[in-house]
Scaffold this active site. Structure first.
Site, PDB file in Angstrom:
ATOM      1  N   ASP A   1       0.854  -1.182   0.000  1.00 36.69           N
ATOM      2  CA  ASP A   1       0.000   0.000   0.000  1.00 36.69           C
ATOM      3  C   ASP A   1       0.896   1.241   0.000  1.00 36.69           C
ATOM      4  O   ASP A   1       2.111   1.146   0.207  1.00 36.69           O
ATOM      5  CB  ASP A   1      -0.877  -0.034   1.255  1.00 36.69           C
ATOM      6  CG  ASP A   1      -2.067   0.917   1.183  1.00 36.69           C
ATOM      7  OD1 ASP A   1      -2.334   1.466   0.092  1.00 36.69           O
ATOM      8  OD2 ASP A   1      -2.736   1.089   2.211  1.00 36.69           O
TER       9      ASP A   1
ATOM     10  N   GLU B   1       2.640   4.710  -4.226  1.00 35.76           N
ATOM     11  CA  GLU B   1       2.587   5.553  -5.433  1.00 35.76           C
ATOM     12  C   GLU B   1       3.910   6.269  -5.770  1.00 35.76           C
ATOM     13  O   GLU B   1       4.131   6.506  -6.967  1.00 35.76           O
ATOM     14  CB  GLU B   1       1.453   6.584  -5.284  1.00 35.76           C
ATOM     15  CG  GLU B   1       0.073   5.999  -5.374  1.00 35.76           C
ATOM     16  CD  GLU B   1      -0.306   5.130  -4.156  1.00 35.76           C
ATOM     17  OE1 GLU B   1      -1.063   4.161  -4.336  1.00 35.76           O
ATOM     18  OE2 GLU B   1       0.170   5.417  -3.050  1.00 35.76           O
TER      19      GLU B   1
ATOM     20  N   ASP C   1      -8.784   3.560  -2.497  1.00 38.57           N
ATOM     21  CA  ASP C   1      -9.657   4.024  -1.416  1.00 38.57           C
ATOM     22  C   ASP C   1     -10.959   4.599  -1.960  1.00 38.57           C
ATOM     23  O   ASP C   1     -11.123   5.815  -2.115  1.00 38.57           O
ATOM     24  CB  ASP C   1      -8.935   5.081  -0.579  1.00 38.57           C
ATOM     25  CG  ASP C   1      -7.742   4.499   0.160  1.00 38.57           C
ATOM     26  OD1 ASP C   1      -7.675   3.264   0.286  1.00 38.57           O
ATOM     27  OD2 ASP C   1      -6.884   5.277   0.618  1.00 38.57           O
TER      28      ASP C   1
END
Length: 802
Positions: free
Chosen positions: A407, A410, A485
Site C-alpha cells: 500500500d 505511489e 480508497d
C-alpha cells in the site's frame, strides 16, 4: 540585464525531410535533415514499434514494461521505396512513412483499409526548465471511432471525448471524474469500421491522452520527458489486440494459489489477536466461506515495516498457525516508508548500504507517512530489490504469512501538496540514473516486484500472493491489485464495475475493489449488491477504513447476511470455472473479464455499454446499481443465453428487463456451455473433492468448454502435472453428444462427474458412455436431468425418444 526568450518559446518542432534509410535485421532507421531518427521495429507481423529521437542518436533502450518472455518474430518483411514514401509490408500490415514529414499511415494488408494515420504525427517542444523534450504525437480520429483502456480510470468505458493524465497518485475517496488516480497504464484500443488496433506509449514520465476532446477529429498523446516510443498492435479483433499487448508486457508469471480466488476479509485494522480470532470464528460459526484474513498497519510496532506489536500480537507465529488450522491464510500489509529510527534494524541496514532515495544535492528524501518521518528505499535499484526481498524471510518462512499487500506505494507522502516525492529525487533506474519525473510511475511497480521476489523465494514450494495499489504497465506479471480508497456509495459500485472491466482490457485482470467501500459506511442493500458484483471479480475482498463502523457480512440484518452467504457460496462453487479462466489468462493472455465490446465488437450496441460483462468465457453478469431495485434493464449480447436462476432461454442482441430482487442478480449462461462446479466449502482445501459437477446447457450446434485442474498451489503444473480437459458439445434435435479430450499428467482427486443437463428439448431414451449403455435408473428429473459418469469418458451420447 540580458534576456533570451528564444529558448523558452520555440513552440512545436517537427521532423523535416527524410535524407537516409538503413535496415538492420528487424529494425529500420529513417533519418531526417534535422537529425530526427525514426527507428521502426517489426516486432511481429501485427506489432510494430515506433521510436523517435531528435538528437541523431538513441539512449540506452530499457523498459520496465516489456517482458523478456514476449513473443517476437514475423513471417514476412518487405520494404519498398516509392516516390514520396517508404512502404513496410508484413503479412498483416502495410505501413507508409512519408518522405516529406515522417508521418505514418498503417493499412490492413489484406483489404487495404486504413487503420491508423498520423495527423501532425511526431513533434516535440524543448523543455527549458527540465531539459530534454516534451514529446508529442497526434493521430487522426476516424468517424465513429471508440477508445478503451488506460487502466483504472473511474469513468465511462468508452474514452471518446475525454482527456486523461497518467501520474500514479494516492487518491483517497476519489470520484467518477477524479484524474489521475493510482495506476499508469498508457495503453488503449481504438475501434472503427469493425477493426481494432492498440497503442502502447511506453514512456514513464507524466503522460496525457486526448481522445478527440480538444479537436474532434484528432487523438493525441504526449509526455513531459523521455522518448516518443510506442507500440502499435493490430487485431482486427479487440481480443487479439489486448492479448498481444498483454503478451508484450507480460502475462502473470504463474497461476495464483486457488485460495487467493476465495473470499477475503480486511479492515483497517483488526487488532489485537482476540479481535482477529473473534472475526474468523464468526465466519466459521455462521458458515460464511472465507479464505483470507488481513492485518493492516496496526499489527506493526509503531508502523515499522517487518516488526510486530507484541502487545497486540504476543506470538504471531502461533496465531498464524492457529488461523491456518481453521482454514484462514493471513495476509499482511507492507508499506515503502521506513521510519527514521537508529534502533530499527531495517532502517540501519538500508542507511549503511546507501539504499534510500536522495534529493538532487545529496540529502535523503524525507517524508511523513504512517510511522512519522521516513526514508524510502530506491526500488529501481536491483541491489535494493534483492535486499528488500530478503527482508520477508521471517514474515513468510518463520511466521507463516501467506500473502503481502503493498500500500502507499505511489509513493504516497502526507502533508505535502503534490502527495508524493519532489521531482528532483534521484533514482538508479536499473543503471539508467534519472530523476523522480521519470521513475515516479514505476516506483510502486518495482516495490511490488521486489515483494513478489521475496515471497516467491520464501513461500517456495507454494506460489506467492502479492497485492499492489500502484502500478505501471507490466505489473500484472507479479501481482494482483485493487482499485484503492473508494467510497460506500452507489456511484462507487458503478465505478468498481467499470474499473475491473477496464483493467482487464488493459492487461491487468487480477483485480477487484474494496467491497462495500473503504470510506464511509454502506447500508445493507448496497453491501449485498456489491458482494454480488464482487463474486464476479477475480480479486474478491471486503475492505473498509473502520472509521465509520463495521463491515463484515453479519454487520447488517439477518436477511443481508443470508444473501451475502448465498453469493459467496456461488463464488466457491464457481472456483474451478474461474481457475480455468486464470489458466487461460496466464497461458494465452485472455482477459478474465470481457466488456461487451470486447466480447462482440461487431455489434455496435456494445460500444457504449458499461454495466454488463462476460466473466470467463461463458457467464454474463450485470450488477444492480440502484437502491430499491427489483430488477433492471440490461443488454443481452448476440446468441442464446440461459437465465442462471430459472433456465429460461433468452435470445440476445437486444435490451430487456430482468427481474432481480435484493436476493438475486442478473446472471446468464451461454448456451452450449459446460460449467464446472465444486461443492460448497468454507475454505479452499476444507474438503477432498471426489466429484465435480458439470452444468451442461443444451445448444443446437457446437460449443467448446475447458476445465483445468492441478494441485491448486505449487509449481508442478509447469512440469506437466496438470489436467486439461476440453469438452466439445454437439446438440441436435433429439440428441446431445459430449466429447472429452484430455492432456496432462495430473491425477485429479475427483473420480466422477455429476452431469446436470439444462434445457434438453427432448425426453431421454438412452445414454451411452463410450458406446456402452448406462442405466437410466438413477436419472433424476425435475426440469434438470442428473446422473454420474466416470471422469475419463471420451464420448457421452444422450439420445431422445423418436
Amino acid at each position: 540585464m540580458i534576456t533570451n526568450t528564444e529558448l523558452k518559446n520555440k513552440g512545436n518542432l517537427f521532423p523535416s525531410k527524410i535524407v537516409s534509410f538503413e535496415k538492420d535485421v528487424d529494425k529500420l532507421y529513417f533519418t531526417t535533415n534535422n537529425d530526427v531518427i525514426l527507428q521502426l521495429t517489426v516486432v511481429r507481423d501485427s506489432v510494430l514499434r515506433f521510436r523517435y529521437t531528435t538528437v541523431g542518436y538513441f539512449d540506452n533502450d530499457f523498459s520496465y514494461a516489456i517482458t523478456k518472455y514476449a513473443s517476437f518474430g514475423y513471417n514476412k518483411l518487405e520494404i519498398k521505396e516509392e516516390e514520396d514514401h517508404y512502404e513496410i509490408i508484413t503479412s498483416k500490415l502495410r505501413c507508409e512513412i512519408s518522405k516529406e514529414s515522417l508521418r505514418v499511415s498503417i493499412y490492413d494488408v489484406i483489404d487495404n483499409v486504413l487503420i491508423n494515420q498520423d495527423e501532425s504525427g511526431f513533434h516535440w517542444e524543448e523543455n527549458y526548465n527540465n531539459g530534454g523534450n516534451i514529446v508529442k504525437m497526434s493521430k487522426v480520429s476516424n468517424d465513429g471511432e471508440s477508445y478503451y483502456g488506460l487502466g483504472d480510470k473511474p469513468n465511462h468505458l468508452n474514452l471518446k471525448g475525454k482527456r486523461y493524465t497518467n501520474w500514479v497518485t494516492d487518491s483517497y475517496a476519489y470520484g467518477k471524474d477524479t484524474d489521475p488516480i493510482y495506476k499508469t497504464i498508457p495503453f488503449y484500443t481504438g475501434l472503427h469500421h469493425g477493426k481494432a488496433y492498440g497503442l502502447f506509449f511506453d514512456n514513464t514520465f507524466q503522460s496525457s491522452f486526448d481522445f478527440a476532446q480538444e479537436r474532434r477529429n484528432v487523438t493525441s498523446f504526449w509526455a513531459q520527458g523521455g522518448e516518443m516510443n510506442y507500440y502499435f498492435f493490430y487485431g482486427p479483433k479487440m481480443s487479439d489486440v489486448v492479448e498481444s499487448y498483454t503478451d508484450l508486457t507480460g502475462k502473470p508469471h504463474h497461476l495464483p494459489p486457488l485460495w487467493a480466488l476465495g473470499f477475503h476479509q480486511c479492515k483497517w485494522s483488526y487488532y489485537p489477536e482476540s479481535k482477529v480470532k473473534e472475526i474468523t470464528s464468526k465466519f466459521r460459526d455462521l458458515k460464511i466461506p472465507c479464505d483470507a484474513i488481513y492485518l493492516d498497519i496496526d499489527y506493526m510496532d509503531g508502523f515499522r515495516c517487518f516488526t510486530w506489536n507484541k502487545d497486540y500480537f504476543p506470538d504471531p507465529k502461533r496465531m498464524v498457525q492457529e488461523l491456518a488450522a481453521d482454514g484462514f491464510k493471513t495476509v499482511a500489509i507492507i508499506d515503502p516508508g521506513i521510519k527514521i529510527d537508529k534502533d530499527y534494524d531495517v532502517f540501519k541496514e538500508a542507511l549503511e548500504k546507501d539504499y534510500f532515495c536522495k534529493r538532487a544535492d545529496g540529502d535523503y528524501m524525507k517524508g511523513k507517512v504512517w510511522p512519522g518521518e521516513c526514508y524510502f528505499p530506491d526500488f529501481t535499484n536491483p541491489e535494493v530489490r534483492d535486499w528488500w526481498s530478503g527482508l520477508f524471510k521471517e514474515l513468510i518462512s518463520d511466521i507463516g504469512i501467506k500473502g503481502v499487500w503493498n500500500d502507499m506505494n505511489e509513493p504516497a507522502v502526507m502533508e505535502v501538496p503534490n502527495k508524493t516525492f519532489p521531482d528532483d529525487v534521484r533514482h538508479d533506474y536499473d543503471g539508467n540514473p534519472c530523476s523522480h519525473r521519470k521513475a515516479h510511475n514505476v516506483y510502486g511497480m518495482q516495490m511490488a516486484r521486489a515483494t513478489y521476489q521475496g515471497l516467491k523465494k520464501y513461500s517456495h514450494p507454494k506460489r506467492p500472493f502479492v497485492i499492489t495499489r500502484a502500478a505501471y504497465s507490466g505489473t500484472q506479471r507479479y501481482t494482483s491489485t485493487w482499485t484503492g480508497d473508494n467510497v460506500a456509495t452507489w456511484e462507487h459500485l458503478w465505478i468498481a464495475n467499470i474499473q475491473a472491466q477496464r483493467l482487464a482490457m488493459s492487461g491487468f485482470s487480477f483485480a477487484g475493489s474494496d467491497i462495500g467501500g473503504f470510506a464511509e459506511q454502506p447500508q445493507g442493500e448496497l453491501f449485498a449488491r456489491w458482494i454480488q458484483l464482487g463474486v464476479f471479480h477475480p480479486f474478491f475482498r471486503v475492505h473498509s477504513s473502520g472509521d465509520h463502523g463495521d463491515q463484515e457480512p453479519w454487520t447488517f440484518d439477518e436477511d443481508v447476511t443470508d444473501i451475502v452467504r448465498k453469493f459467496i457460496e456461488i463464488r466457491y462453487q464457481l472456483l474451478p470455472y474461474l481457475y480455468t479462466a486464470f489458466w487461460n489468462y496466464t497461458e494465452h493472455a485472455t482477459p478474465l473479464l470481457k466488456s461487451l465490446v470486447l466480447y462482440d465488437q461487431d455489434d455496435v450496441q456494445t460500444h457504449y455499454r458499461t454495466d454488463e460483462f462476460i466473466f470467463g468465457e461463458q457467464i454474463l453478469a450485470c450488477p444492480v446499481l440502484e437502491p430499491n431495485a427489483r430488477g433492471r434493464r440490461m443488454y443481452i449480447p448476440n446468441g442464446n443465453w440461459y437465465n442462471f436462476w430459472t433456465d429460461e432461454v433468452v435470445r440476445g442482441g437486444k435490451e430487456m428487463w430482468v427481474d432481480a430482487d435484493i436476493d438475486s442478480m442478473p446472471i446468464f449462461v451461454k448456451e452450449g456451455a459446460i460449467i464446472p462446479k465444486y461443492p460448497i466449502q468454507q475454505y479452499v482445501g476444507e474438503k477432498e473433492i471426489t466429484e465435480l459437477t458439470l452444468d451442461v446447457y443444451y445448444k443446437k450446434g457446437k460449443e467448446d468448454s475447458d476445465l483445468f485442474s492441478d494441485a491448486n498451489d505449487g509449481f508442478d503444473y509447469l512440469k506437466g502435472r496438470y489436467s486439461l480437459r476440453n469438452f466439445t458439445l454437439t446438440g441436435r434435435d433429439n440428441e446431445l453428444i459430449i466429447n472429452q479430450y484430455k492432456e496432462g499428467k495430473f491425477i485429479t482427486p475427483y473420480n466422477t462427474f455429476k452431469i446436470n443437463l439444462h434445457g434438453l428439448p427432448f425426453d431421454i431414451s438412452e445414454i451411452q458412455l463410450d458406446n456402452e449403455k448406462i442405466s437410466l435408473e438413477h436419472l433424476k428429473s425435475n426440469g434438470t436431468s442428473t446422473f454420474t459418469v466416470d471422469k475419463n469418458f471420451s464420448e457421452l451420447h444422450i439420445k431422445g425418444k423418436v
